[in-house]
Every structure is written in C-alpha cells, then in structure tokens.
Design a protein around this motif. Sequence first.
Motif, PDB file in Angstrom:
ATOM      1  N   LYS A  22      -4.134  13.669  -5.723  1.00 23.56           N
ATOM      2  CA  LYS A  22      -3.952  14.050  -6.739  1.00 23.56           C
ATOM      3  C   LYS A  22      -2.441  14.259  -7.230  1.00 23.56           C
ATOM      4  O   LYS A  22      -2.501  15.224  -8.500  1.00 23.56           O
ATOM      5  CB  LYS A  22      -4.869  15.144  -7.849  1.00 23.56           C
ATOM      6  CG  LYS A  22      -6.415  14.598  -7.236  1.00 23.56           C
ATOM      7  CD  LYS A  22      -6.764  14.249  -8.333  1.00 23.56           C
ATOM      8  CE  LYS A  22      -7.355  13.206  -8.358  1.00 23.56           C
ATOM      9  NZ  LYS A  22      -7.954  11.802  -8.413  1.00 23.56           N
TER      10      LYS A  22
ATOM     11  N   ASP B  65      -4.299  19.698 -15.631  1.00 23.91           N
ATOM     12  CA  ASP B  65      -4.601  18.208 -16.358  1.00 23.91           C
ATOM     13  C   ASP B  65      -5.889  17.678 -15.079  1.00 23.91           C
ATOM     14  O   ASP B  65      -5.964  17.022 -15.089  1.00 23.91           O
ATOM     15  CB  ASP B  65      -3.859  17.897 -16.357  1.00 23.91           C
ATOM     16  CG  ASP B  65      -2.361  17.992 -15.045  1.00 23.91           C
ATOM     17  OD1 ASP B  65      -2.784  18.147 -13.581  1.00 23.91           O
ATOM     18  OD2 ASP B  65      -1.270  17.970 -15.175  1.00 23.91           O
ATOM     19  N   THR B  66      -6.426  18.686 -14.192  1.00 27.96           N
ATOM     20  CA  THR B  66      -6.922  18.326 -13.665  1.00 27.96           C
ATOM     21  C   THR B  66      -7.868  19.173 -12.863  1.00 27.96           C
ATOM     22  O   THR B  66      -7.698  19.843 -12.371  1.00 27.96           O
ATOM     23  CB  THR B  66      -6.223  17.771 -12.205  1.00 27.96           C
ATOM     24  OG1 THR B  66      -5.072  16.581 -11.990  1.00 27.96           O
ATOM     25  CG2 THR B  66      -7.214  16.204 -11.160  1.00 27.96           C
TER      26      THR B  66
ATOM     27  N   ARG C 107      -2.184  24.096 -12.319  1.00 27.10           N
ATOM     28  CA  ARG C 107      -2.483  22.901 -13.568  1.00 27.10           C
ATOM     29  C   ARG C 107      -3.034  21.679 -12.723  1.00 27.10           C
ATOM     30  O   ARG C 107      -4.128  20.779 -13.142  1.00 27.10           O
ATOM     31  CB  ARG C 107      -1.252  21.680 -13.014  1.00 27.10           C
ATOM     32  CG  ARG C 107       0.262  21.684 -14.529  1.00 27.10           C
ATOM     33  CD  ARG C 107       1.129  20.797 -14.277  1.00 27.10           C
ATOM     34  NE  ARG C 107       2.103  21.276 -15.043  1.00 27.10           N
ATOM     35  CZ  ARG C 107       2.161  21.652 -16.322  1.00 27.10           C
ATOM     36  NH1 ARG C 107       0.795  21.127 -16.865  1.00 27.10           N
ATOM     37  NH2 ARG C 107       2.873  21.809 -16.697  1.00 27.10           N
TER      38      ARG C 107
ATOM     39  N   ASP D 191     -14.142  25.235 -18.928  1.00 30.76           N
ATOM     40  CA  ASP D 191     -13.514  24.106 -20.367  1.00 30.76           C
ATOM     41  C   ASP D 191     -13.270  24.997 -21.180  1.00 30.76           C
ATOM     42  O   ASP D 191     -11.986  24.799 -21.237  1.00 30.76           O
ATOM     43  CB  ASP D 191     -14.487  23.888 -20.877  1.00 30.76           C
ATOM     44  CG  ASP D 191     -15.575  22.566 -19.793  1.00 30.76           C
ATOM     45  OD1 ASP D 191     -14.285  22.109 -18.642  1.00 30.76           O
ATOM     46  OD2 ASP D 191     -16.351  21.519 -20.425  1.00 30.76           O
TER      47      ASP D 191
ATOM     48  N   VAL E  51      -9.498  26.172 -20.582  1.00 32.32           N
ATOM     49  CA  VAL E  51      -8.816  25.015 -20.302  1.00 32.32           C
ATOM     50  C   VAL E  51      -8.670  25.104 -21.245  1.00 32.32           C
ATOM     51  O   VAL E  51      -6.920  24.779 -21.321  1.00 32.32           O
ATOM     52  CB  VAL E  51      -9.370  23.958 -19.248  1.00 32.32           C
ATOM     53  CG1 VAL E  51      -8.055  22.193 -19.706  1.00 32.32           C
ATOM     54  CG2 VAL E  51      -9.404  24.230 -17.840  1.00 32.32           C
TER      55      VAL E  51
ATOM     56  N   ASN F  16      -0.835  23.074 -19.897  1.00 36.65           N
ATOM     57  CA  ASN F  16      -2.496  21.703 -19.688  1.00 36.65           C
ATOM     58  C   ASN F  16      -2.494  21.764 -17.844  1.00 36.65           C
ATOM     59  O   ASN F  16      -1.599  21.775 -16.990  1.00 36.65           O
ATOM     60  CB  ASN F  16      -1.778  20.000 -19.541  1.00 36.65           C
ATOM     61  CG  ASN F  16      -1.512  20.469 -21.587  1.00 36.65           C
ATOM     62  OD1 ASN F  16      -2.773  20.773 -22.207  1.00 36.65           O
ATOM     63  ND2 ASN F  16      -0.803  19.141 -21.928  1.00 36.65           N
TER      64      ASN F  16
ATOM     65  N   THR G  75     -15.078  16.027 -18.445  1.00 41.16           N
ATOM     66  CA  THR G  75     -14.150  15.287 -19.743  1.00 41.16           C
ATOM     67  C   THR G  75     -13.803  13.561 -18.822  1.00 41.16           C
ATOM     68  O   THR G  75     -12.932  14.354 -17.610  1.00 41.16           O
ATOM     69  CB  THR G  75     -12.951  15.744 -19.871  1.00 41.16           C
ATOM     70  OG1 THR G  75     -13.689  17.112 -20.800  1.00 41.16           O
ATOM     71  CG2 THR G  75     -12.025  15.298 -20.706  1.00 41.16           C
TER      72      THR G  75
ATOM     73  N   GLY H 219     -11.119  10.907 -17.237  1.00 41.45           N
ATOM     74  CA  GLY H 219     -10.066  11.556 -16.758  1.00 41.45           C
ATOM     75  C   GLY H 219      -9.672  12.778 -15.995  1.00 41.45           C
ATOM     76  O   GLY H 219      -8.910  12.725 -15.032  1.00 41.45           O
ATOM     77  N   ARG H 220      -9.958  14.329 -16.897  1.00 43.16           N
ATOM     78  CA  ARG H 220      -9.147  15.119 -16.069  1.00 43.16           C
ATOM     79  C   ARG H 220     -10.257  15.389 -15.667  1.00 43.16           C
ATOM     80  O   ARG H 220      -9.835  16.248 -14.065  1.00 43.16           O
ATOM     81  CB  ARG H 220      -9.402  16.262 -17.632  1.00 43.16           C
ATOM     82  CG  ARG H 220      -8.673  17.740 -17.322  1.00 43.16           C
ATOM     83  CD  ARG H 220      -9.309  18.322 -18.214  1.00 43.16           C
ATOM     84  NE  ARG H 220     -10.434  19.172 -18.368  1.00 43.16           N
ATOM     85  CZ  ARG H 220     -11.584  19.598 -19.464  1.00 43.16           C
ATOM     86  NH1 ARG H 220     -10.408  20.302 -20.196  1.00 43.16           N
ATOM     87  NH2 ARG H 220     -12.419  19.712 -18.732  1.00 43.16           N
ATOM     88  N   ASP H 221     -11.731  15.552 -15.421  1.00 41.07           N
ATOM     89  CA  ASP H 221     -12.723  16.175 -14.433  1.00 41.07           C
ATOM     90  C   ASP H 221     -12.834  14.948 -13.322  1.00 41.07           C
ATOM     91  O   ASP H 221     -13.224  14.045 -13.446  1.00 41.07           O
ATOM     92  CB  ASP H 221     -13.610  16.453 -15.475  1.00 41.07           C
ATOM     93  CG  ASP H 221     -13.353  17.296 -16.811  1.00 41.07           C
ATOM     94  OD1 ASP H 221     -12.692  18.067 -16.283  1.00 41.07           O
ATOM     95  OD2 ASP H 221     -14.404  18.186 -17.408  1.00 41.07           O
ATOM     96  N   HIS H 222     -13.435  15.304 -12.353  1.00 40.78           N
ATOM     97  CA  HIS H 222     -13.918  14.904 -11.163  1.00 40.78           C
ATOM     98  C   HIS H 222     -14.381  15.563 -10.407  1.00 40.78           C
ATOM     99  O   HIS H 222     -15.323  16.638 -10.322  1.00 40.78           O
ATOM    100  CB  HIS H 222     -12.472  14.639 -10.899  1.00 40.78           C
ATOM    101  CG  HIS H 222     -10.870  13.860 -10.272  1.00 40.78           C
ATOM    102  ND1 HIS H 222     -10.868  12.654 -10.438  1.00 40.78           N
ATOM    103  CD2 HIS H 222     -10.335  15.006 -12.147  1.00 40.78           C
ATOM    104  CE1 HIS H 222     -10.086  12.325 -11.633  1.00 40.78           C
ATOM    105  NE2 HIS H 222      -9.088  13.535 -11.704  1.00 40.78           N
TER     106      HIS H 222
END
Length: 695
Positions: free
Chosen positions: A165, A255-256, A219, A241, A244, A253, A274, A276-279
């Motif tokens: 990442k 971002d990850t 970030r 959340d 963030v 931001n 979310t 894209g941002r969240d994993h």
Amino acid sequence: MQTVGRMKFGRGQCKAGQKATRSIHIPRVSSTRIVKIASAATAVQVTAREQIKSFEQYKELYEWSIRDPAGFWADFASQFHWEKKWAEDHFDYNFDVRKGPVFVNFFKGGVTNICYNALDRHVAEGHGATPCLLFEGNDPDRQKALTYAETLEEVCKLANWLKAKGVKKGDTVAIYMPMILELPIAMLACARIGAVHSVVFGGFSADSLAGRMEDAKSRVLLTCSGVMRATKSIKLKSIADKAVSLCAEQGFNVDTVLVYENDNAIAAADTPFTPGRDHWWQSEVASMPSTCPVEWVDSEHPLFLLYTSGSTGKPKGVLHTTGGYMIYSAATSKHVFGLQRGDVYWCTADCGWITGHSYLAYGPMLNGVTNIVFEGVPTHPTPARCWEVVEKYKVKQFYTAPTALRSLMRSGDEWVKACDRSSLKVLGSVGEPINPEAWRWYHEVVGDSRCPIMDTWWQTETGGHMITPLPGLWQEKPGSATLPFFGVVPAVLDEKGNELEGEAEGVLALKQPWPSTLRTVYNDHKRYEENYFGPFPGYYFSGDGCRRDADGYYWITGRVDDVINVSGHRIGTAEVESALVAHPSCAEAAVVGYDHPIKGQGIYAYVTLMEGVGHDGVGDDALKKQLVAGVRETIGAFAAPDVIHWAPGLPKTRSGKIMRRVLRKIASKEEEQLGDISTLADPSVVASLVNLRGK
Ligand code: 6R9
C-alpha cells in the motif's frame, strides 16, 4: 496541599513504611551537561545480561551504569542482533537548554531492527515453537495461541501488505484497535519495515483519533470492526470513520484503512465500509507472502509516537527511537520481572498506553517469553476472571494497575482464593501511586505473601521503568517505588531547582539520560525543551512530586502540574476544560482532581454557565448530562467528569488567574483548610461555591 512555586504537591500517600534492612547511597555524577563518554576499556567483571542475584551486585552494576553509561549499555546490547555495531563514542547528550538544543543519542552508528530482535532472533536460535502470544477473549471460551514462528509469519504478511500500500520507512501509521493479537502484530509489522506506529487507545473518541492522525500525518489507519468489553459492544470502525471524515474536513486525507473483522463483537455485515479506501484484513493480509525482509534502521530511527496529556490543551506526540528503547525495554522487563525464556507473563495494560508498548509488545518478546493478550475486563464475567486466567495459563509474572486491584479488592477475597495462584512469582503495579492498603491486599491475598511487589514508577516519556524494586533484592515498602533502575539518576529539587540531599521532599527530576529517554515531541522540539527541560535547566522534569526517605527510597506523591491520573490514565485538566467550554451553554470551566476510592483520582468540574442559562448560574441534571456527554465525545468515555459543580463565579486572583488550590479544597470538602485567600478578587465566591455543592 502544599504549594511549591507555581506547582502544587498532589496527594500525599507517602506514609513512612517499615524500616528497610539496608540503605543505599546513590552516587553523585558530574554536573557537566554536554558529555561524550567512550566505552570503558577496562575488563568488566559483572554484567547485567545475567540474572542479578544480590543487592551488592545491583549496587556494583548501578554504579557502573552511572559512571559509564556507554559501556554499561553496550554490554547489555551486545546480546541482541545489530546489523552494524555502534560507534565507540555512541552515547552523547545535552540536557541543558542554556547550552544549546536538547538531544540524546544512544548506540549511534549502530544499525538494527526491533522486530528482528523480538521475533526472528528467537526463531533463528531454535525457539520458533515457543508460544509467543496467547489470546484470551472477553468471552472466556475464546482463545488463540501463536508460536514465535507463527507470530513472525503474521507480522511478515501484514508488513508486506503495508508495503504493497506504499508505506515506506519513516511513514507514520495510525493503529486504533482493541486488545486482540493483531494489535501487537501491527506494531511489530510497522517496526519491521521502519514505519513509525502511532497507536491510539481504543477508548478515545473520533475527535481524539482525528487530532492524532492529523498531527502525525498518518495516511494509513489499521482498525477493527468493534470489540466487546464485558457486555458492551463498541463499534470502533464507526468511530474510525467519523475520525477520517473529521480529518478530511481539515483538509487531511486518510486514504487507506485496514479493517479487522472481530466477528464476536461486530460482524462485517454490520460494519460501515467504503470500497476503495477500506480493505478487509482477513481477506487481503492472509494471502500476502509470509516472509518479508527486515528494514535495517539506524539506532536513532523513530520507532513510535504515543500521544500523552500534559498541562496544556493539546496532547504531545512523544517520540521514541529504536536502539535505546529496545535495549531499555528489554533490560527492565528482564530484571524487574525476572523474565526467563518460556515464562508465561501477563500484563493487563492496553497497547494504547505506554505500558502495553514496553511491557507487552516489546520488552517481553525481546526476552522470548509467552505473552497473554487480554481483550476483556478484570470483572467479567466475575471478579475471579484475572485469577482464573492466572490458573489456566500458569502465569508467573502478573502486572496490573492499582485501580484494578482496588476494584477487585472490594469484591472480596473469595474470588481470589477460589483459584490456584501457585504459579505466580512476581507481581507488578503501574500507573499511579499504590495505596498501602491495596499493596498489602495484593501481597497477602493475591500473592499469598510469597511474591515481591514491583511498584514501578515511570512515564510515557521515559519509555521504561525508572524507579522500581528488583525481585527479592531489597525490601519493599508498601507505597514506595523504592530505588532507581540502572542508568537512572533521580534528583529531588526544591522550587528554585536546588538539589536536596538525603531525606527530602520536592519535585522529581532526572539528571542524565537513560536509553529510552523521549527524543522529541513530534514536530515540536521547542515544546519538548520547554516542557521537560525548561523548568529546571540541566534536568529532565518529570511533573511528579516525591519524597526520599532516610533509606534513600523514593515515594511518588502525584503530579505537581495540571495533569490528573484517573484509573492510571493521564488526563490534562485543560483538555477536559476545553471539551466542556465547547458546549454552547458553558462560559467557563475549571477542572481539578479529587481522591476517588477506586479510580485513585476522579474528575471534578466547575462550570460557569452563559448569561441567561439556568437560574442564578445553576443548571439542571439534563444539562449536566449533556456536558458530560460532550467530554465523552471530544476525548473519550474515560475522561468523563465524575462531578459537575455549578459555579456562577470562580475564585480568581485580581489578575484573573483561577486559584485551583481553592477549587481542590472545595472538591474534597476541606474548605476549612483553605489557607490564605486574601489575594482573591472576590472572596465571597468561596462561600457561594460551598453552598452549591451537590446542587
Ligand atoms: C507508565 C505510565 C505517568 C504518570 C507519572 C505518575 C504516575 C505511574 C506510578 C505513578 C506513582 C507509580 N505513575 N506509575 N505514580 N507510582 N508506580 O503510567 O505512564 O501514562 O505516562 O503516566 O503516572 O504521575 O508521572 P503515563
């Protein structure tokens, strides 16, 4: 309460205990503040690498550690893996602001990695199958175990994910997680790749998390769906959340975000996500390669940031660096708890605080022991929980806070006695002064009068134990942290900064650096110098008051600044005040600590309402609730005031300064001992405040 200059002496728990059998003379050291000390060339007879067996040996080692810190610490460090050895003159410092910038270097020129030393080194030495982390869930039926080899694999997978990442050496990574195995794993994974972790205690609010992420420019955030604490579920991801979004509002931001699904608390399906941002941790990290090369870093490379409260509103990002912190957390863990490879050791602290950093994530693993990670609370499902865990895993060393002991003590001895505690050898206490009554209960009931009690005085800033007994080496006294650890030179100062000799009471300062001295306040070296080295040039100022008795034992009397200690959590009164003032009905707030039977100190808040709110400056219970809820929102539940006291007027001097001494006396119902209040602009304020108590 006594006043020394601008500083107040806190609670005095320093009743003289029984006489010690021996007294110790702490040697004086040179007053030169800018020094370069080369390693002693002389052959060394004693070493702190082995278990210390006698008081005489301690004295000999202590004197060596003070006379020749470079040589002493190099000797201890030599048992660890260094990719490149430190330089001969690896140690230098300046503690005197008058002589230039404050700095500390240990093992300069040396190159190492703390994750390698905590994990790979043990595996390489053939101890990969030794249990490393044992998970004990909030629910007693949930448990997990990882060996050293398995922990290393988990750490490598996460380290690879972080690298994928884009996390690089020197980047800060925020960690907002409950006490599950993935928390220390996350810390070690950051350390492995040279990233700087910034753990934020899971009890902090979205505002507090956002402030810390923004200050550290993190970030990447590692978090969790939620956690069960006793019967309460906490939705950590929802709070994360919100944090963030708060950062985004400020133009920063994150971002990850990596989210661990703690499905016994909050399942993935109930967790906001979310794309894209969240994993998801479980799906992405598990498929990463299980080996990851170590990023070798300089000894002074930043290891972590940990925010802590001070006397001003904004928490400080205390920065610790790699080599010195590694050596000091390893040395203190080893000697204070008498750790030996394979011991089952349990520290109940959360990794969100410094105790969980030094005495859960790092120090014990550097010593190759088996570490318990406890998700729950000591009273769930019953007050026997701690002792059941001790029996289940045959815990040898147990380390906790006085507040937990006081609450367990109230529940009665039968919970303790029902469990087999014969495995216990050493008991530890940390976070606040331990009152002699709790000390005796710990010693007699929990430890069956067999186990020594390590009352460890230290701070986020010191990174490791400063004043503490060593098991069995000298007699403890209930309520005293006793004597300094190796390399630590305490000084008791009067208000003018004069060093007091012999039996004395004053403020506690430290005269020379130890390896895990904080190196700076993140992005604010000026604040570091002003806060810790400004009050008494040439000394590190601890913010605590203390007394040294005739035997040379130290008794910590509590904070002398505007910091209160609630259940072992440091809270700045200014932080609570600004959270209260954020409420539209609150015009002014003044917060003080008061003695609390379980928490040690409670939070007592005086609130002046805006014109037109309430009747004659007095509000109702609904408003009290809102004010308390505001503090929970802004800081976290642990900082919620215990008492709101309506204050149509506050006791102020003619220059407008609030006399907190007066507020403390009223809070503790000791107004007849107010002392001189002639400097108050309006002395009648005192009587009207007393009348409003309990309203
Ligand atoms: C490790 C930790 C530091 C403050 C410190 C002092 C109080 C900690 C203590 C103790 C008396 C002990 N404190 N241990 N007071 N006896 N054994 O707690 O760090 O959260 O930074 O708090 O806690 O007042 O200055 P931290």
